[in-house]
Design a protein around this motif. Structure first.
Motif, PDB file in Angstrom:
ATOM      1  N   TYR A 236      62.953  20.471  31.767  1.00  0.00           N
ATOM      2  CA  TYR A 236      62.264  21.047  30.606  1.00  0.00           C
ATOM      3  C   TYR A 236      62.279  20.073  29.432  1.00  0.00           C
ATOM      4  CZ  TYR A 236      61.039  24.553  27.051  1.00  0.00           C
ATOM      5  OH  TYR A 236      60.432  25.260  26.033  1.00  0.00           O
ATOM      6  N   VAL A 237      63.408  19.424  29.224  1.00  0.00           N
ATOM      7  CA  VAL A 237      63.499  18.422  28.156  1.00  0.00           C
ATOM      8  C   VAL A 237      62.519  17.279  28.418  1.00  0.00           C
ATOM      9  CG1 VAL A 237      64.995  16.678  27.107  1.00  0.00           C
ATOM     10  CG2 VAL A 237      65.883  18.970  27.547  1.00  0.00           C
ATOM     11  N   VAL A 238      62.475  16.801  29.648  1.00  0.00           N
ATOM     12  CA  VAL A 238      61.560  15.713  30.004  1.00  0.00           C
ATOM     13  C   VAL A 238      60.109  16.145  29.811  1.00  0.00           C
ATOM     14  CG1 VAL A 238      60.731  14.256  31.899  1.00  0.00           C
ATOM     15  CG2 VAL A 238      63.184  14.624  31.583  1.00  0.00           C
ATOM     16  N   ASP A 239      59.786  17.368  30.201  1.00  0.00           N
ATOM     17  CA  ASP A 239      58.418  17.862  30.060  1.00  0.00           C
ATOM     18  C   ASP A 239      58.002  17.938  28.589  1.00  0.00           C
ATOM     19  OD1 ASP A 239      58.286  18.081  32.789  1.00  0.00           O
ATOM     20  OD2 ASP A 239      58.659  20.246  32.833  1.00  0.00           O
ATOM     21  N   LEU A 240      58.909  18.376  27.737  1.00  0.00           N
ATOM     22  CA  LEU A 240      58.593  18.462  26.307  1.00  0.00           C
ATOM     23  C   LEU A 240      58.364  17.082  25.705  1.00  0.00           C
ATOM     24  CD1 LEU A 240      61.144  21.206  25.190  1.00  0.00           C
ATOM     25  CD2 LEU A 240      58.657  21.420  25.183  1.00  0.00           C
ATOM     26  N   VAL A 241      59.252  16.150  26.041  1.00  0.00           N
ATOM     27  CA  VAL A 241      59.111  14.791  25.508  1.00  0.00           C
ATOM     28  C   VAL A 241      57.830  14.141  26.030  1.00  0.00           C
ATOM     29  CG1 VAL A 241      60.137  12.495  25.522  1.00  0.00           C
ATOM     30  CG2 VAL A 241      61.595  14.489  25.176  1.00  0.00           C
ATOM     31  N   THR A 242      57.526  14.341  27.307  1.00  0.00           N
ATOM     32  CA  THR A 242      56.314  13.768  27.893  1.00  0.00           C
ATOM     33  C   THR A 242      55.061  14.340  27.237  1.00  0.00           C
ATOM     34  OG1 THR A 242      57.458  13.498  30.008  1.00  0.00           O
ATOM     35  CG2 THR A 242      55.051  13.413  30.051  1.00  0.00           C
ATOM     36  N   ALA A 243      55.097  15.614  26.874  1.00  0.00           N
ATOM     37  CA  ALA A 243      53.931  16.246  26.253  1.00  0.00           C
ATOM     38  C   ALA A 243      53.573  15.594  24.923  1.00  0.00           C
ATOM     39  CB  ALA A 243      54.200  17.737  26.057  1.00  0.00           C
ATOM     40  N   THR A 244      54.575  15.063  24.212  1.00  0.00           N
ATOM     41  CA  THR A 244      54.283  14.425  22.930  1.00  0.00           C
ATOM     42  C   THR A 244      53.531  13.108  23.111  1.00  0.00           C
ATOM     43  OG1 THR A 244      56.373  13.173  22.840  1.00  0.00           O
ATOM     44  CG2 THR A 244      56.387  15.417  21.974  1.00  0.00           C
ATOM     45  N   ARG A 245      53.637  12.509  24.303  1.00  0.00           N
ATOM     46  CA  ARG A 245      53.019  11.191  24.516  1.00  0.00           C
ATOM     47  C   ARG A 245      51.549  11.292  24.909  1.00  0.00           C
ATOM     48  NH1 ARG A 245      58.129   9.552  28.330  1.00  0.00           N
ATOM     49  NH2 ARG A 245      59.730   9.713  26.688  1.00  0.00           N
ATOM     50  N   SER A 246      51.097  12.495  25.231  1.00  0.00           N
ATOM     51  CA  SER A 246      49.698  12.665  25.621  1.00  0.00           C
ATOM     52  C   SER A 246      48.933  13.583  24.679  1.00  0.00           C
ATOM     53  CB  SER A 246      49.620  13.226  27.052  1.00  0.00           C
ATOM     54  OG  SER A 246      50.334  14.450  27.156  1.00  0.00           O
ATOM     55  N   SER A 247      49.555  13.943  23.566  1.00  0.00           N
ATOM     56  CA  SER A 247      48.897  14.846  22.625  1.00  0.00           C
ATOM     57  C   SER A 247      47.829  14.108  21.825  1.00  0.00           C
ATOM     58  CB  SER A 247      49.935  15.455  21.673  1.00  0.00           C
ATOM     59  OG  SER A 247      49.306  16.173  20.640  1.00  0.00           O
ATOM     60  N   ARG A 248      46.708  14.745  21.635  1.00  0.00           N
ATOM     61  CA  ARG A 248      45.620  14.155  20.836  1.00  0.00           C
ATOM     62  C   ARG A 248      45.971  14.099  19.359  1.00  0.00           C
ATOM     63  NH1 ARG A 248      40.914  18.724  20.446  1.00  0.00           N
ATOM     64  NH2 ARG A 248      40.248  17.298  18.796  1.00  0.00           N
ATOM     65  N   TYR A 249      47.013  14.829  18.955  1.00  0.00           N
ATOM     66  CA  TYR A 249      47.398  14.888  17.545  1.00  0.00           C
ATOM     67  C   TYR A 249      48.534  13.927  17.200  1.00  0.00           C
ATOM     68  CZ  TYR A 249      44.618  19.147  17.635  1.00  0.00           C
ATOM     69  OH  TYR A 249      43.593  20.041  17.790  1.00  0.00           O
ATOM     70  N   LEU A 250      49.041  13.197  18.194  1.00  0.00           N
ATOM     71  CA  LEU A 250      50.141  12.269  17.959  1.00  0.00           C
ATOM     72  C   LEU A 250      49.760  10.882  18.439  1.00  0.00           C
ATOM     73  CD1 LEU A 250      53.190  14.461  19.122  1.00  0.00           C
ATOM     74  CD2 LEU A 250      52.400  14.068  16.779  1.00  0.00           C
ATOM     75  N   ARG A 251      49.881   9.895  17.545  1.00  0.00           N
ATOM     76  CA  ARG A 251      49.597   8.517  17.955  1.00  0.00           C
ATOM     77  C   ARG A 251      50.871   7.803  18.415  1.00  0.00           C
ATOM     78  NH1 ARG A 251      50.400   5.046  13.352  1.00  0.00           N
ATOM     79  NH2 ARG A 251      50.675   6.228  11.421  1.00  0.00           N
ATOM     80  N   LEU A 252      52.019   8.396  18.153  1.00  0.00           N
ATOM     81  CA  LEU A 252      53.284   7.893  18.679  1.00  0.00           C
ATOM     82  C   LEU A 252      54.104   9.082  19.136  1.00  0.00           C
ATOM     83  CD1 LEU A 252      55.298   5.560  19.178  1.00  0.00           C
ATOM     84  CD2 LEU A 252      56.203   5.976  16.875  1.00  0.00           C
ATOM     85  N   GLY A 253      54.390   9.143  20.443  1.00  0.00           N
ATOM     86  CA  GLY A 253      55.177  10.234  20.986  1.00  0.00           C
ATOM     87  C   GLY A 253      56.663   9.932  20.936  1.00  0.00           C
ATOM     88  N   ALA A 254      57.448  10.836  21.497  1.00  0.00           N
ATOM     89  CA  ALA A 254      58.902  10.702  21.476  1.00  0.00           C
ATOM     90  C   ALA A 254      59.366   9.708  22.534  1.00  0.00           C
ATOM     91  CB  ALA A 254      59.556  12.068  21.707  1.00  0.00           C
ATOM     92  N   SER A 255      60.425   8.978  22.231  1.00  0.00           N
ATOM     93  CA  SER A 255      60.978   7.964  23.128  1.00  0.00           C
ATOM     94  C   SER A 255      61.938   8.601  24.122  1.00  0.00           C
ATOM     95  CB  SER A 255      61.720   6.910  22.308  1.00  0.00           C
ATOM     96  OG  SER A 255      62.879   7.486  21.715  1.00  0.00           O
TER      97      SER A 255
END
Length: 326
Positions: A236-255
């Protein structure tokens, strides 16, 4: 397979509750009406992380950092970040000793269990970067020699909004090393009135007594690290972090470091709740404090008026939640 939680962990959790309860009670005598903020600060301490406190001047950022530091009988150093502060003022410097005809290392202010960095974004990026190695690796390298920092080690930094005069935005690498970012906010009217009574005739910090010591805090951090985390929660943690890297509203996701910090903070939150295992609720509760300062919004998100908290909340709603253990 995860190790089975033993009775020793249950006993340690009881001790953790006792110590953290005393610390929370002591800190709330200084920080009026901010129980959630105090609790988050204690969560980061137990998770072995670093805390960034961001808000406008005068709302108690430095007071919160000092209150946490004073509840622990350990070494505490305060660094006032200014534009003329040098990296060697933080890490230390090698000085030639005329008597021994050899260089001796003089430790900087970073060599303490708790380091209070006041107005960190008023220093230049070069000076800010002096904290990178120490915050991640718990060590300092000067003139090719490495010096280990004390355990536990926590940096509590305050900063004003970067739009204010005389501030430098923290580099992305610097922000990523802070486990969580919190904002104090203005106190409620009743809390502000009580503050006038308690702070008007003197500082309550002067009478604040330690409720624990560095060795106890280090052992409690070890207890938190041993808490059971199921494969489903880790996924679940990995899925949440991965979701930030493909969001159209974020140009930099979580590391990946952000995911690690989120899991460690969730363990500490579970321990504070009296559980010996982590639930998805723990992860959700800390998603914004742990990730919001690491992500960068796109122009589209900024034009829409959405903040990092709103974007993360929307992303969280789209990630399937694992079933609770029965």
């Amino acid at each position: 397979m995860d190790p089975v939680v033993t009775e020793d962990v249950d006993v340690s959790l009881e001790r953790l509750h006792s110590v953290v309860g005393d610390a929370h009670q002591a800190m709330t005598t200084v920080i009026e009406g901010k129980d959630d903020v105090v609790r988050t600060a204690l969560t980061v301490l137990l998770a072995g992380g670093h805390l960034l406190i961001e808000d406008v001047p005068g709302v108690g950022k430095t007071m919160l950092a000092k209150a946490l530091a004073r509840t622990i009988d350990c070494t505490v150093r305060r660094i006032q970040f200014t534009p003329d502060l040098l990296p060697s003022d933080i890490t230390g410097v090698s000085v030639f000793n005329q008597d021994s005809h050899a260089f001796e290392f003089r430790a900087g202010a970073i060599f303490a269990n708790i380091v209070v960095g006041d107005e960190i974004n008023r220093a230049s990026p070069k000076t800010q970067s002096a904290l990178l190695e120490s915050m991640e690796e718990r060590q300092v390298t000067v003139d090719g020699r490495t010096y280990v920092l004390p355990d536990p080690f926590m940096v509590m930094a305050t900063q004003n909004p970067f739009e204010m005069e005389g501030t430098y935005p923290l580099p992305e690498a610097q922000r990523d090393r802070f486990m969580a970012r919190i904002s104090m906010g203005y106190p409620a009217a009743g809390a502000e009135l009580r503050m006038l009574d308690t702070h008007g005739s003197g500082s309550p910090l002067a009478t604040l007594q330690p409720v624990t010591d560095a060795a106890t805090v280090a052992s409690l951090v070890g207890t938190v690290e041993r808490l059971h985390t199921s494969p489903a929660v880790r996924q679940y943690v990995v899925d949440l972090v991965t979701a930030t890297r493909s969001s159209r509203y974020l140009r930099l996701g979580a590391s990946p470091r952000a995911g690690l910090h989120l899991l460690r903070a969730a363990r500490a939150h579970a321990a504070l709740e009296g559980r010996d295992h982590v639930l998805p609720d723990d992860v959700q509760h800390l998603l914004s404090p742990v990730l919001a300062h690491r992500v960068l919004l796109t122009g589209e998100a900024e034009l829409s008026g959405a903040g990092a908290h709103e974007v993360l909340t929307s992303l969280m709603a789209g990630v399937p939640v694992p079933d609770r253990p029965r």
